[in-house]
Design a protein around this motif. Structure first.
Motif, PDB file in Angstrom:
ATOM      1  N   ILE A   1       0.831  -1.105  -0.025  1.00  0.00           N
ATOM      2  CA  ILE A   1      -0.046  -0.055   0.009  1.00  0.00           C
ATOM      3  C   ILE A   1       1.050   1.217  -0.068  1.00  0.00           C
ATOM      4  N   LYS A   2       2.013   1.253   0.655  1.00  0.00           N
ATOM      5  CA  LYS A   2       2.965   2.390   0.848  1.00  0.00           C
ATOM      6  C   LYS A   2       3.617   2.695  -0.522  1.00  0.00           C
ATOM      7  N   ILE A   3       4.025   1.741  -1.198  1.00  0.00           N
ATOM      8  CA  ILE A   3       4.461   1.705  -2.632  1.00  0.00           C
ATOM      9  C   ILE A   3       3.375   2.380  -3.437  1.00  0.00           C
ATOM     10  N   ALA A   4       2.098   1.751  -3.433  1.00  0.00           N
ATOM     11  CA  ALA A   4       1.140   1.833  -4.317  1.00  0.00           C
ATOM     12  C   ALA A   4       0.785   3.501  -4.185  1.00  0.00           C
ATOM     13  N   GLY A   5       0.752   4.205  -3.116  1.00  0.00           N
ATOM     14  CA  GLY A   5       0.746   5.389  -2.704  1.00  0.00           C
ATOM     15  C   GLY A   5       1.795   6.320  -3.231  1.00  0.00           C
ATOM     16  N   ARG A   6       2.766   6.108  -3.881  1.00  0.00           N
ATOM     17  CA  ARG A   6       3.724   6.844  -4.285  1.00  0.00           C
ATOM     18  C   ARG A   6       3.641   7.549  -5.790  1.00  0.00           C
ATOM     19  N   ARG A   7       3.481   8.825  -5.895  1.00  0.00           N
ATOM     20  CA  ARG A   7       3.172   9.630  -6.955  1.00  0.00           C
ATOM     21  C   ARG A   7       4.247   9.503  -7.960  1.00  0.00           C
ATOM     22  N   CYS A   8       5.605   9.376  -7.252  1.00  0.00           N
ATOM     23  CA  CYS A   8       6.864   9.699  -8.162  1.00  0.00           C
ATOM     24  C   CYS A   8       6.821   8.455  -9.345  1.00  0.00           C
ATOM     25  N   TYR A   9       6.044   7.390  -9.171  1.00  0.00           N
ATOM     26  CA  TYR A   9       6.218   6.590 -10.257  1.00  0.00           C
ATOM     27  C   TYR A   9       5.604   7.037 -11.482  1.00  0.00           C
ATOM     28  N   THR A  10       4.805   7.936 -11.411  1.00  0.00           N
ATOM     29  CA  THR A  10       4.207   8.523 -12.675  1.00  0.00           C
ATOM     30  C   THR A  10       5.094   9.511 -13.212  1.00  0.00           C
ATOM     31  N   GLY A  11       6.286   9.551 -12.807  1.00  0.00           N
ATOM     32  CA  GLY A  11       7.300  10.666 -13.242  1.00  0.00           C
ATOM     33  C   GLY A  11       7.359  12.022 -12.728  1.00  0.00           C
ATOM     34  N   LYS A  12       6.470  12.296 -11.864  1.00  0.00           N
ATOM     35  CA  LYS A  12       6.464  13.447 -11.116  1.00  0.00           C
ATOM     36  C   LYS A  12       6.800  13.198  -9.635  1.00  0.00           C
ATOM     37  N   ALA A  13       8.210  13.498  -9.254  1.00  0.00           N
ATOM     38  CA  ALA A  13       8.364  13.336  -7.777  1.00  0.00           C
ATOM     39  C   ALA A  13       8.221  14.517  -7.071  1.00  0.00           C
ATOM     40  N   GLU A  14       7.935  14.341  -5.658  1.00  0.00           N
ATOM     41  CA  GLU A  14       7.860  15.463  -4.765  1.00  0.00           C
ATOM     42  C   GLU A  14       8.895  15.390  -3.758  1.00  0.00           C
ATOM     43  N   TYR A  15       9.428  16.382  -3.279  1.00  0.00           N
ATOM     44  CA  TYR A  15      10.117  16.584  -2.174  1.00  0.00           C
ATOM     45  C   TYR A  15       9.472  17.512  -1.218  1.00  0.00           C
ATOM     46  N   ASN A  16       9.777  17.319   0.153  1.00  0.00           N
ATOM     47  CA  ASN A  16       9.028  17.884   1.146  1.00  0.00           C
ATOM     48  C   ASN A  16       7.311  17.762   1.331  1.00  0.00           C
ATOM     49  N   ALA A  17       7.039  16.595   0.712  1.00  0.00           N
ATOM     50  CA  ALA A  17       5.752  16.382   0.450  1.00  0.00           C
ATOM     51  C   ALA A  17       5.044  16.004   1.768  1.00  0.00           C
ATOM     52  N   ASN A  18       5.855  15.285   2.454  1.00  0.00           N
ATOM     53  CA  ASN A  18       4.966  14.650   3.985  1.00  0.00           C
ATOM     54  C   ASN A  18       5.880  14.947   5.249  1.00  0.00           C
ATOM     55  N   GLY A  19       5.386  14.788   6.324  1.00  0.00           N
ATOM     56  CA  GLY A  19       6.332  15.273   7.328  1.00  0.00           C
ATOM     57  C   GLY A  19       5.531  14.257   8.518  1.00  0.00           C
ATOM     58  N   ARG A  20       6.293  14.033   9.545  1.00  0.00           N
ATOM     59  CA  ARG A  20       5.991  13.042  10.537  1.00  0.00           C
ATOM     60  C   ARG A  20       5.306  13.937  11.640  1.00  0.00           C
ATOM     61  N   VAL A  21       4.163  13.405  12.203  1.00  0.00           N
ATOM     62  CA  VAL A  21       3.459  13.949  13.332  1.00  0.00           C
ATOM     63  C   VAL A  21       3.183  13.212  14.381  1.00  0.00           C
ATOM     64  N   VAL A  22       2.974  13.747  15.465  1.00  0.00           N
ATOM     65  CA  VAL A  22       2.702  12.871  16.879  1.00  0.00           C
ATOM     66  C   VAL A  22       1.339  12.463  16.677  1.00  0.00           C
ATOM     67  N   ASN A  23       0.950  10.871  17.051  1.00  0.00           N
ATOM     68  CA  ASN A  23      -0.207  10.460  16.866  1.00  0.00           C
ATOM     69  C   ASN A  23      -0.972  10.822  18.171  1.00  0.00           C
ATOM     70  N   PRO A  24      -2.067  11.716  18.098  1.00  0.00           N
ATOM     71  CA  PRO A  24      -2.851  12.144  19.213  1.00  0.00           C
ATOM     72  C   PRO A  24      -3.604  11.011  19.973  1.00  0.00           C
ATOM     73  N   GLU A  25      -3.568   9.461  19.393  1.00  0.00           N
ATOM     74  CA  GLU A  25      -4.171   8.816  20.168  1.00  0.00           C
ATOM     75  C   GLU A  25      -3.410   7.833  20.832  1.00  0.00           C
ATOM     76  N   ARG A  26      -1.872   8.074  20.778  1.00  0.00           N
ATOM     77  CA  ARG A  26      -0.926   7.380  21.747  1.00  0.00           C
ATOM     78  C   ARG A  26      -0.898   7.970  23.135  1.00  0.00           C
ATOM     79  N   PRO A  27      -1.043   7.188  24.004  1.00  0.00           N
ATOM     80  CA  PRO A  27      -0.934   7.770  25.379  1.00  0.00           C
ATOM     81  C   PRO A  27       0.466   8.624  25.406  1.00  0.00           C
ATOM     82  N   LEU A  28       0.564   9.481  26.280  1.00  0.00           N
ATOM     83  CA  LEU A  28       1.671  10.129  26.668  1.00  0.00           C
ATOM     84  C   LEU A  28       2.187   9.826  27.681  1.00  0.00           C
ATOM     85  N   GLY A  29       3.596   9.706  27.711  1.00  0.00           N
ATOM     86  CA  GLY A  29       4.263   9.436  29.121  1.00  0.00           C
ATOM     87  C   GLY A  29       4.964  10.450  29.703  1.00  0.00           C
ATOM     88  N   ASP A  30       6.063  10.536  30.102  1.00  0.00           N
ATOM     89  CA  ASP A  30       6.917  11.187  30.593  1.00  0.00           C
ATOM     90  C   ASP A  30       7.352  12.810  29.750  1.00  0.00           C
TER      91      ASP A  30
END
Ligand SMILES: [Zn+2]
Length: 604
Positions: A279-308
């Motif tokens: 699924i991860k590979i199928a979602g990459r638009r770069c295979y159509t010839g148009k690659a993107e840079y700085n398209a995605n970023g990592r964020v904190v999962n709000p569902e995850r319990p927080l610790g210290d």
């Protein structure tokens, strides 16, 4: 120790540093008696990337050895601590060892940090660490910052922590800006190319500076045959097949993963293909010839319990960044835009788990039927579409991409639901038993509360005595030595009582049933019982099962089963003159007992 730094190499660095500082008798000393507490520790850190590209560990250790020599302290070999993590938070094994074990246990008198930035680049974490050291009476000495607890030194360190935070930010900003500039000038950004491509760069070494300069950077298809088409069973060939299978033939990600494994095409990481990787590979638009840079970023999962707070928040979710910060560049196309859209539409419509989006299958022991081999909760499926034949099965068995998939392949029939419910009803219908159970539970909780109050009384009495001893000393009744002995005695009594309180509270929490909870459960069970359990609705049954904390563990041959319950159901067993039952700890801290004989029943 991480893989990248072997124990031998690390030991070698310690020896070299001690020799260079001419302090072999005081830095990285082996065979120290660690039960003594006058030792010091040396802490340093490098990110894995720093270690790989520009390893400075030997210098950090040398600085530490020199500081130890200057301070005339001894650092045992075991207390030279090194982390290979970023300075983003304090969630690193070495720091955790310092903060959880060495410092609060007062196993060391002090900690040497050669550079403040090695400890943390976050003022809050810096302050927390220092405050903890002050609290436990452990000194911290930096190689590049004043170590005092006066206002001036503290402020200097705080500002330096802010400055380190700026350094980290600048590095990140520079890397991002550099890559965006590369993309704008027609070069691929400096990172690994996705599956199906290879990153290539033409570089020259500038004679004057000795530095490498990138002339051209691009992605190449992995790999092209002489006819200009991807070579059969190469990654690029597999990518093309992905989109044909999913988009044109309507295959599932699971099918594709299975097929790729069958064809023995190696996955980009891991040991076998998983639907998630597909699924991860199928979602990459770069295979159509148009690659993107700085398209995605990592964020904190709000569902995850927080610790210290000092252990940081892991950014585990990948989310798209706003359109206006992305840059695009051209790469060789492997598929058309239509193919890309079709495959992604199919994946979206099908959903990853039909069960999640579609109708929820009714099963009384969802998450409560455990796999007899791996102990994980079993999944639920319908044998045939639109039938009511429910089965429980171990999903882990069918996940071939797991490192150690479970080997249990049998199906537990859904008819067990009715049988088990009847068994529970039988238990519940014994009114005297239920009443007695809850009374026992309650009296045990009350007993614990009484013990806690007793310990609290001991603490306040010892505190009173301490005040009296101090008064007596001021009035000249005792000598300083006598006062010291008496005070130590009382302080030890306080510590003892306090740790006992902690233990008792823990025991109360472990019981899993507080007085109020037990009373509520009693009322509900009574109400249910009076209404005749056999006529209850599915939701009522599920609710009661949850309240009793029921778990079912079938035997591997499915000829018997054990029922776990948070209440002591064994008593009922004894009523039926079947006294033997086993005590089993299950699912972590909660105490659960089983009663074998009554519930062993041949099913097949
Ligand atoms: Zn299993």
């Amino acid at each position: 120790m991480v893989e990248a730094m072997s124990r031998e190499r690390f030991n070698h660095y310690i020896t070299v540093a001690a020799k260079a500082a001419d302090y072999e008798q005081g830095f990285g000393v082996k065979g120290c008696d660690l039960s003594l507490r006058h030792w010091w520790s040396a802490y340093t850190r490098q990110s894995t990337r720093e270690q790989a590209e520009n390893d400075r560990l030997a210098e950090y250790l040398l600085s530490s050895a020199r500081m130890a020599k200057q301070l005339r302290v001894v650092i045992p070999w075991e207390y030279v601590i090194y982390d290979t993590e970023s300075s983003e938070d304090l969630n690193r094994p070495g720091i955790i060892r310092l903060r959880k074990e060495l410092i609060p246990g007062r196993h060391v008198s002090g900690v040497i940090v050669p550079f403040q930035g090695r400890l943390s680049a976050d003022p809050l974490h810096q302050l927390t660490f220092e405050r903890e050291c002050v609290y436990y009476g452990v000194q911290v000495i930096y190689g590049d910052a004043p170590a005092g607890q006066d206002w001036g030194s503290q402020t200097t360190r705080l500002i330096q922590a802010q400055a380190n935070a700026l350094r980290v930010k600048c590095n990140r900003d520079n890397a991002l800006a550099g890559n965006i500039a590369r993309v704008l000038t027609g070069k691929a950004p400096a990172h690994r190319a996705p599956y199906g491509y290879i990153y290539r760069a033409d570089k020259i070494i500038e004679a004057r500076t000795g530095r490498a300069k990138v002339l051209r950077a691009f992605w190449e298809i992995d790999e092209l045959g002489p006819d200009g088409e991807p070579v059969c069973e190469s990654p690029a060939w597999a990518v093309r097949k992905f989109f044909i299978w999913i988009g044109d033939e309507g295959r599932t990600a699971y099918w594709v993963a299975h097929k790729l494994d069958e064809l023995k095409i190696p996955p980009p990481c891991s040991i076998s293909w998983s639907p998630k990787a597909v699924i991860k590979i199928a979602g990459r638009r770069c295979y159509t010839g148009k690659a993107e840079y700085n398209a995605n970023g990592r964020v904190v999962n709000p569902e995850r319990p927080l610790g210290d707070l000092t252990l940081g928040m892991k950014r585990t979710l990948v989310r798209p960044k706003p359109e206006n910060v992305r840059v695009t560049f051209d790469v060789p196309a492997l598929i058309t835009e239509e193919q890309f859209l079709r495959a992604n539409k199919n994946l979206r419509e099908r959903g990853r788990g039909r069960g999640k989006q579609g109708k929820r299958i009714q099963a009384l022991f969802r998450t409560r039927m455990l796999c007899p081999r791996c102990g994980k909760p079993m999944s639920i499926l319908l044998r045939k579409k639109d039938s009511d034949q429910v089965y429980y099965y171990c999903r882990a068995h069918y996940c071939s991409w797991l490192r150690n998939p479970c080997t249990y392949s049998h199906f537990v029939p859904g008819t067990w639901d009715v049988e088990i419910w009847e068994e529970i009803c039988t238990m519940m219908s014994s009114g005297a038993w239920l009443e007695q159970q809850l009374v026992t539970e309650l009296s045990q909780s009350a007993h614990l509360e009484k013990l806690i109050r007793l310990e609290q009384l001991k603490v306040s009495q010892a505190r009173l005595r301490i005040i009296k001893i101090q008064e007596g000393w001021e009035k000249g009744f005792y000598t300083p030595e006598e006062v010291q002995i008496k005070l130590t005695e009382q302080r030890e009594a306080v510590t003892r009582a306090e740790s006992e309180i902690v233990r008792l509270r823990g025991q109360m929490a472990d019981r899993g049933l507080s007085a109020i909870e037990a009373e509520l459960l009693r009322q509900e069970l009574k109400a249910l019982r009076d209404r005749n359990l056999q006529e209850s609705t599915f939701d009522e049954r599920a609710d009661l099962i949850a309240k009793l904390g029921i778990k079912i563990l079938p035997s591997e041959d499915l000829k018997s089963r054990k029922i776990f319950c948070r209440l002591n159901l064994a008593e009922v067993n004894e009523e039926r003159e079947q006294a033997s039952f086993a005590k089993v700890t299950f699912g972590g801290r909660r105490r659960i007992r089983t009663f074998d004989p009554y519930f062993i029943r041949v099913v097949l």
